[in-house]
Design an enzyme around this catalytic site. Structure first.
Site, PDB file in Angstrom:
ATOM      1  N   LYS A  86     -55.695  20.100  41.590  1.00 48.54           N
ATOM      2  CA  LYS A  86     -54.310  19.818  41.207  1.00 48.54           C
ATOM      3  C   LYS A  86     -54.172  18.352  40.820  1.00 48.54           C
ATOM      4  O   LYS A  86     -54.807  17.475  41.412  1.00 48.54           O
ATOM      5  CB  LYS A  86     -53.354  20.134  42.363  1.00 48.54           C
TER       6      LYS A  86
ATOM      7  N   GLU B 181     -50.489  16.409  46.754  1.00 47.19           N
ATOM      8  CA  GLU B 181     -50.563  17.682  46.028  1.00 47.19           C
ATOM      9  C   GLU B 181     -51.861  18.440  46.333  1.00 47.19           C
ATOM     10  O   GLU B 181     -51.918  19.657  46.214  1.00 47.19           O
ATOM     11  CB  GLU B 181     -50.474  17.439  44.513  1.00 47.19           C
TER      12      GLU B 181
ATOM     13  N   GLU C 141     -42.169  29.088  49.409  1.00 50.86           N
ATOM     14  CA  GLU C 141     -43.100  28.004  49.766  1.00 50.86           C
ATOM     15  C   GLU C 141     -42.400  27.050  50.702  1.00 50.86           C
ATOM     16  O   GLU C 141     -41.243  26.694  50.479  1.00 50.86           O
ATOM     17  CB  GLU C 141     -43.478  27.134  48.545  1.00 50.86           C
TER      18      GLU C 141
ATOM     19  N   GLU D 161     -55.905  22.602  47.221  1.00 49.08           N
ATOM     20  CA  GLU D 161     -56.260  22.884  45.827  1.00 49.08           C
ATOM     21  C   GLU D 161     -56.756  21.584  45.207  1.00 49.08           C
ATOM     22  O   GLU D 161     -55.973  20.746  44.771  1.00 49.08           O
ATOM     23  CB  GLU D 161     -55.056  23.448  45.082  1.00 49.08           C
TER      24      GLU D 161
END
Ligand SMILES: *[C@@H]1O[C@H](CO)[C@@H](O)[C@H](O)[C@H]1NC(C)=O
Length: 341
Positions: free
Chosen positions: A323, A329, A266, A320
């Site tokens: 999250k 995030e 990542e 996302e």
């Protein structure tokens, strides 16, 4: 939902939109996180990936619909076991065999699964019971692959965060935290013996957040800067990505694992953050991702690993939205879902 929606790239990553996909770009992958309730269908995502030069996709689990949607595309797939499955994988070889048969063998070779990550960031989880079962779980997954005659084609690894390193500056002094000691050594010996990569998550964004000076930002974004001299090697590092990856290289070498390859599982940069999250912006996210891709494509490599590009999975394909944590995030997506607000 037509595929046309996706041709407008949110971060304008036109670099990734290529008609001619050069084979030499097999080192660019992307993470597909699914902590969201607004993701496009697997078919649409598969189409999107095929319209780019992205050659590999990493799933955190083993979502059957997504694995099937990628069948016959030639796109390499990384799957993962949940951390919660590690105790059963470790103690029960039948459980491991069933897991491999269900999540891997059933789709192979139509879906090109190339790597199984057993758990995510386990060693730094602080859960000693889980940590002690990581290596036996990896071994049982490997045994199950061997039994299915896939041991040569599908590798087994696990993913680590950069906090595994006690020291990372200068890069030549990179070393792992001895607190992880024997467990880490066992995993590295497994990587070495089975030819699987050491997967880690370097995020220059976090380095900038803890040292928010303009010259650090330029260093993190691959922009013109005066570099950082490694006094031991006399190498002047010109970007944080190379410095972080070479710190990992040094840490592996120091433990005698010079042949274990590094995979960047990542890396990314958020386009939005809370007011106290310095550096999170569309402009910086575009600069980081665009310049990283150009750097990888240049094949220059890092100072300690010249002439080749480390396999790198960008974080991430989509936001996302479910999250928790700070706004960043939920703001790493390279492409916007057509049904997100
Ligand atoms: C790594 O694997 C090679 C080949 O199997 C072996 O010769 C070497 O001793 C291993 N290195 C370590 C540090 O275990």
């Amino acid at each position: 939902m037509s595929a046309l929606h996706f041709t407008v790239t949110f971060l304008l990553l036109t670099l990734l939109l290529e008609v001619n996909k050069a084979k030499s770009q097999s080192f660019i992958g992307v993470n597909y996180g699914q902590v969201a309730d607004n993701l496009p269908s697997p078919a649409a995502t598969s189409k999107l990936l095929q319209s780019t030069s992205i050659q590999k996709v990493r799933l955190y689990g083993s979502d059957a619909a997504m694995i099937k949607a990628l069948a016959s595309t030639g796109i390499g797939i990384v799957i993962g076991t949940a951390n919660g499955d590690i105790p059963a994988l470790a103690s029960d070889s039948n459980f491991a065999k069933n897991w491999v048969d269900t999540n891997e063998v059933a789709y192979y070779p139509a879906s090109k699964i190339i790597l199984i990550n057993v758990g995510n960031e386990v060693i730094m989880s602080g859960d000693n019971n889980l940590i002690s079962q990581l290596l036996p779980a990896m071994q049982n997954v490997k045994n199950a692959l061997d039994a299915a005659s896939l041991g040569d084609k599908v590798k087994v690894s696990t993913v680590h965060s950069m906090t595994l390193l006690k020291q990372s500056e200068p890069p030549s002094s990179g070393s792992f935290d001895p607190a992880y000691g024997d467990m880490l050594k066992g995993v590295l010996a497994f990587n070495n013996a089975t030819g699987s990569p050491f997967a880690i998550n370097p995020y220059p964004f976090f380095a900038y957040r803890s040292d928010p000076r303009p010259e650090t930002l330029a260093f993190c974004l691959f922009q013109p800067n005066s570099g950082r001299l490694d006094g031991n090697t006399k190498i002047n590092y010109m970007n944080m990505f190379d410095a972080q990856v070479d710190a990992v290289r040094s840490a592996l070498d120091a433990m005698g694992f010079k042949n274990v390859e590094i995979v960047v599982a990542e890396t990314g940069w958020p386009y939005k953050g809370d007011s106290d999250e310095v550096g999170a912006s569309i402009e910086n996210a575009k600069a980081y991702n665009g310049n990283l891709i150009a750097h990888l494509r240049s094949m220059v490599g890092t100072p300690l690993m010249p002439g080749k590009s480390v396999d790198t999975y960008l974080f991430a394909l989509y936001d996302e939205n479910l999250k928790s944590g700070p706004t960043s995030e939920r703001s790493f997506g390279l492409y916007r879902s057509p049904i997100s607000p």
